[in-house]
Structures are given as C-alpha cells and as structure tokens.
Enzyme design. Structure first.
Site, PDB file in Angstrom:
ATOM      1  N   ARG A   1      -1.501  -6.335  -8.372  1.00 23.68           N
ATOM      2  CA  ARG A   1      -0.448  -7.278  -8.020  1.00 23.68           C
ATOM      3  C   ARG A   1      -0.352  -8.407  -9.024  1.00 23.68           C
ATOM      4  NH1 ARG A   1      -2.868  -8.447  -2.249  1.00 23.68           N
ATOM      5  NH2 ARG A   1      -4.543  -8.723  -3.719  1.00 23.68           N
TER       6      ARG A   1
ATOM      7  N   HIS B   1       0.838  -1.206   0.000  1.00 23.37           N
ATOM      8  CA  HIS B   1       0.000   0.000   0.000  1.00 23.37           C
ATOM      9  C   HIS B   1       0.869   1.251   0.000  1.00 23.37           C
ATOM     10  CE1 HIS B   1      -3.134  -2.609   2.225  1.00 23.37           C
ATOM     11  NE2 HIS B   1      -3.578  -2.435   0.993  1.00 23.37           N
TER      12      HIS B   1
ATOM     13  N   LYS C   1     -16.147  -7.378   5.465  1.00 25.83           N
ATOM     14  CA  LYS C   1     -14.833  -8.021   5.461  1.00 25.83           C
ATOM     15  C   LYS C   1     -14.377  -8.390   6.867  1.00 25.83           C
ATOM     16  CE  LYS C   1     -12.572  -6.469   1.236  1.00 25.83           C
ATOM     17  NZ  LYS C   1     -11.364  -5.840   0.694  1.00 25.83           N
TER      18      LYS C   1
ATOM     19  N   SER D   1      -3.063  -7.954   2.631  1.00 28.76           N
ATOM     20  CA  SER D   1      -3.398  -7.721   4.041  1.00 28.76           C
ATOM     21  C   SER D   1      -3.944  -8.978   4.708  1.00 28.76           C
ATOM     22  CB  SER D   1      -4.424  -6.590   4.174  1.00 28.76           C
ATOM     23  OG  SER D   1      -3.872  -5.368   3.801  1.00 28.76           O
TER      24      SER D   1
END
Length: 164
Positions: free
Chosen positions: A95, A17, A41, A133
């Site tokens: 990514r 990030h 989430k 994450s």
C-alpha cells in the site's frame, strides 16, 4: 501448475485484500490464501470465522477466473507454509513505502531460509491503498460506516461481532 500463497491475518477481509486476490488469480493456476493464526495480534474474528469469510467472498472468483482458490490456516513460518502447500511464489500486497520497507526485510530473510520460493508484490489499486484491517475495525467499533472498505457480508459480520 503455478501455485502461489497469499498470506495474511485477514481480520477482517477487506476490499484491498480482495483486489490483490483477484489480480493474483490471473497470474497463477492455484492461489492458496494462507490465514495466519497469529494470536499475538489479538484478532477480532476467530480463525474459523476468518476462513469462512474468505471462502464466502472468494467463491464467486473461482467461477469467473478459472484459478482454483484454497483457504489454508497456518501458524508456522511463512516460508515453511509456502513449502507446505507447494507454492513457488508468495504474493504480498503493498500500500505504501512503509509496507515496502517491512516486506523488503521479510523477503531477505525468506530467501535465506528457502531461495527456491520467490516473492511477488502487487500494488493495491489507488482506491484501496488506505485500507487497513486495523483501521476498519476501529471505524466499526466507533460506529462508523465501513461499507467503502469491506463487502456487505463482511460489514454485517463486523456489526454483529461488535454488538456483543
């Protein structure tokens, strides 16, 4: 003034990030880091904790990059959050190919909702491409070393949060 929104859950903020944030500051005058509430989430860190982490870790960039950085929580549509903060650009980090497929659909939908806001993709640097994450939290939960993936401050916060 060129304003961009870089949205995410940032649970926790990773070196990936920060890489995207740092590079985005070279492209705009003001970068708004949009912290998604996204209770679905099940974030490990509260919204206030995530905002504080981002503010702490990006403070040094403001001094060196000349770009203003604002942290802005949101829980509405991404495209509406961008309009709310006056962003003409949404910055997204990529990514892998799987990221692109999801983001491609998102851009198409966002363009249908507001075609005045562009989306720009920044590829994560090679050393950060595997960082997610979700995986950082799993490694930390199982007692692994996350120092290659997050700053020392974030690693400390993770250890403290998981010690409870």
């Amino acid at each position: 003034m060129r304003t961009a929104l870089y949205p995410g859950t940032f649970d926790p903020l990773t070196l990936g990030h920060l890489d995207i944030i740092e590079r985005a500051t070279a492209l705009v005058d003001k970068l708004v880091i949009g912290v998604a509430v996204n209770a679905e989430k099940g974030p490990l860190f509260s919204l206030d904790e995530r905002v504080a982490m981002i503010e702490t870790e990006t403070a040094k960039l403001v001094d060196t990059r000349g770009c203003s950085i604002v942290v802005h929580p949101f829980e509405n549509l991404l495209i509406d959050a961008a309009a709310d903060v006056g962003a003409g650009v949404i910055v997204r980090g990529l990514r892998a190919v799987a990221d692109f497929e999801y983001e491609f659909q998102m851009v198409g939908m966002n363009r249908q909702l507001n075609d005045a806001i562009e989306t720009v993709f920044l590829m994560a640097e090679a050393e950060h491409q595997a960082i997610a994450s979700k995986l950082v939290k799993e490694i930390a939960r199982l007692g692994g070393d996350v120092s290659k993936f997050v700053t020392p401050s974030v690693a400390t916060r993770l250890a403290e949060k998981l010690a409870r």
